[in-house]
Design a protein around this motif. Sequence first.
Motif, short mmCIF file in Angstrom:
data_model
loop_
_atom_site.label_atom_id
_atom_site.label_comp_id
_atom_site.label_asym_id
_atom_site.label_seq_id
_atom_site.Cartn_x
_atom_site.Cartn_y
_atom_site.Cartn_z
N LEU A 165 -6.87 -35.09 19.84
CA LEU A 165 -5.41 -35.01 19.83
C LEU A 165 -4.93 -34.16 18.66
CD1 LEU A 165 -2.70 -35.95 21.02
CD2 LEU A 165 -2.82 -37.93 19.48
N THR A 254 1.89 -38.98 20.31
CA THR A 254 1.09 -39.32 21.47
C THR A 254 0.87 -38.04 22.26
OG1 THR A 254 3.04 -39.76 22.85
CG2 THR A 254 2.13 -41.61 21.59
N LYS A 255 0.06 -38.11 23.29
CA LYS A 255 -0.19 -36.92 24.11
C LYS A 255 1.11 -36.39 24.72
CE LYS A 255 -5.00 -37.84 25.37
NZ LYS A 255 -5.96 -38.10 26.49
#
Length: 293
Positions: A165, A254-255
Motif C-alpha cells: 500500500l 486505505t486502498k
Amino acid sequence: MTPIQWTQNEASIPKEAIQDQMTKIFKDPVFVESEILKRFLVFIVNETLNGRANCLKEYTIAVGVLGKPANFKPSENGIVRIHAGRLRRALDDYYHHADIANTVYISIPKGKYVPEFSTTTKSDSTGTFAPVASLSRKSSNSSYIGHPNMVVAVLPFTYQKNNDLLESFTNGLTMQLSSALMHFESICVIAPQAITSLLSRTSDIRELATNSGADIVITGHLQYAGDRIRTNIQIIRTSNYQQMWCELHETSLTKSSIFKVQDEIVGITVSKFENASAESWMRQAGSVVMAAV
C-alpha cells in the motif's frame, strides 16, 4: 522606477475592446504555450461580460475550464487555485513587459476569480517598466528574467518496506507532485525516472544535486500504523542541506482513499510555491533576482 498607474473606469470600456485585448495577450509566449491559461481567461472574462460573474466559483471553473467531473470537490483538490495563480502572474508579467500605453488592463484580484478591467496610463516618462519576478514565465533560452529557472527534484518518500500500500502510495505521490510543479513555468522539474536512476547510485543530497542540477529537493517520510498515515514533507536546499520548509500531515489511508490523500499532500506542498514570490524562493535557493513581485 515609477510603477504603472491604473485609471479605473471599467464601466466605460466597450466589450469589444476587452475582447481585442485578450487577442493581444494570447500572442504572448506564455499564453501561446498554455491552452489552459487561454481557456481560463476566456471563460472568466466572457462570464463576467455576459453578466454571470456571480457564477464564477471554483467548482464552475473546474468543470467548465479544466474538464473536471460533476462530482469534483474543490475542498479536496486545489487545481483551480493553482491555475488561477498561474494566470494572475502571467497577466502581471505581460503588462510589465508589453507596450501597453492607452490599452485595456485585465487583472484578477487575489482570492477571487472575477476579472477586473481598467484603462492604463504610463507614468514613467522613459516608457519602461520595473522588472517583476514571479513563478510564471520561462523564456525560450531557459532563463528567467536574468537568472536560471529553479530546478526541482521530487524524491520518493521513504517508508517501511514490504508494504504494498505504501509503495503504491509513494510512487503515485512522486509522479503527481512532479506533474503539479510543472504547471509553474519558471520551475524545471527533473523527471522522476532520472531521479530513481540517480538514487540507485547515491543517497547523498548534495551529490544527487551535482549530478542532476537540482536547486531544491522535495522529499519526506511515511509512517503507517493501523489505518493512519503520517507524512513528514520537506523542502530542502541542496547547496547546504538547509530545510526550507516542512509540514506534518496525518490522516487515514486505505486502498480506496489513496488518491484523496495524495491530492491533499500535493495541494499542501504546491501551495508553498504558489504563495511565494520568485524572489523569496530564489533567494533561499541561493540565486539572485532582479526585483520582487
